[in-house]
Design an enzyme around this catalytic site. Sequence first.
Site, PDB file in Angstrom:
ATOM      1  CG  HIS A 215      -1.992   1.025   1.170  1.00 18.11           C
ATOM      2  ND1 HIS A 215      -1.743   2.351   1.447  1.00 18.11           N
ATOM      3  CD2 HIS A 215      -3.300   0.940   0.838  1.00 18.11           C
ATOM      4  CE1 HIS A 215      -2.872   3.039   1.296  1.00 18.11           C
ATOM      5  NE2 HIS A 215      -3.835   2.197   0.924  1.00 18.11           N
TER       6      HIS A 215
ATOM      7  CD  GLU B  17      -5.453   1.545  -3.034  1.00 18.82           C
ATOM      8  OE1 GLU B  17      -6.645   1.539  -2.718  1.00 18.82           O
ATOM      9  OE2 GLU B  17      -4.533   1.641  -2.211  1.00 18.82           O
TER      10      GLU B  17
ATOM     11  N   GLY C 207     -11.030   2.633   1.119  1.00 18.16           N
ATOM     12  CA  GLY C 207     -10.508   3.047   2.412  1.00 18.16           C
ATOM     13  C   GLY C 207     -11.597   3.679   3.258  1.00 18.16           C
ATOM     14  N   GLY C 208     -11.644   5.014   3.286  1.00 21.68           N
ATOM     15  CA  GLY C 208     -12.541   5.760   4.174  1.00 21.68           C
ATOM     16  C   GLY C 208     -13.984   5.275   4.156  1.00 21.68           C
TER      17      GLY C 208
ATOM     18  CD  GLU D 131      -2.618   5.232   3.686  1.00 20.55           C
ATOM     19  OE1 GLU D 131      -2.940   4.321   4.475  1.00 20.55           O
ATOM     20  OE2 GLU D 131      -3.449   5.964   3.104  1.00 20.55           O
TER      21      GLU D 131
HETATM   22  C1  PEP Z   1      -6.885   3.145   0.344  1.00 20.78           C
HETATM   23  O1  PEP Z   1      -6.160   3.730   1.138  1.00 20.78           O
HETATM   24  O2  PEP Z   1      -6.638   1.968   0.032  1.00 20.78           O
HETATM   25  C2  PEP Z   1      -8.016   3.873  -0.213  1.00 20.78           C
HETATM   26  C3  PEP Z   1      -8.480   3.465  -1.340  1.00 20.78           C
HETATM   27  O3  PEP Z   1      -8.467   4.943   0.528  1.00 20.78           O
HETATM   28  P1  PEP Z   1      -9.746   5.881   0.195  1.00 20.78           P
HETATM   29  O4  PEP Z   1     -10.842   5.007  -0.329  1.00 20.78           O
HETATM   30  O5  PEP Z   1     -10.081   6.539   1.496  1.00 20.78           O
HETATM   31  O6  PEP Z   1      -9.287   6.861  -0.839  1.00 20.78           O
END
Ligand code: PEP
Length: 243
Positions: free
Chosen positions: A91, A158, A224-225, A93
């Site tokens: 990921h 992503e 994610g969120g 992050e």
């Molecule tokens: C993620 O971090 O994998 C992600 C897709 O976050 P968000 O949906 O919040 O953009």
Amino acid sequence: MRQIIAGNWKMNGKFSDIAPFVATIVQAETEAELIICPPFPMLQSFAAALPAGKGSIGGQNCHANLAGAHTGDVAAALLAEAGAKYVILGHSERRMDHGETNADVAGKVLAAMNAGLIPIVCVGETGPERDAGEEMHIVHTQLTHSLPDSFAGIIAYEPVWAIGTGRTPSEAEVAAMHAHIRANLVARFAEDGAKTPILYGGSVKPGNAAALLALPEVGGALVGGASLFAADFLAIAASAPRG
Ligand code: PEP
């Protein structure tokens, strides 16, 4: 092919969230495979709370080694023992906060596969890389070096600039990148590469999910969120095209 809707809870959630979340998502009227990736301590409780056939659990990282002196890390086999079927690897992050390189990710992918887990390998360009027109090259490099020579898993595209920002690439941009990823996978893994699911992730919400999930070569979403809210996760899952 059955779509995959995976929720990445990141460092969010508490034990008291599990029961109400599960009570909502068991109502899902979707053919999609639902996956929740909660923080490590919640894996076992989440796995126990999910009725059979209503979803699966995943980790958010694992170590490349089987065991050893790696404080704060987790072995893939232990994730599997805790009830995980999947693990998110690479990921952005983790790549940014923990300096994970493509080679690190490849080692983790091998460890995950050896432990019987299905890796969900994340790739994606930063905003400046897209502005410079380098996104195809960046993703090609990430795929080349983050995947071992034999790969059985899932890819999540992503774009880093779309994560948690409310911004998404245009539908044409998502379709172009997914076609690029598919071509890479087929060139390297032949028939297996043709079957590898490619998820889109980055600000997927109930309002944009249907359009994104209907695009060619989009095999689902990494969320994610919005995955923290059972009703939103359910609405995204309900947007997945059927078989
Ligand atoms: C993620 O971090 O994998 C992600 C897709 O976050 P968000 O949906 O919040 O953009």
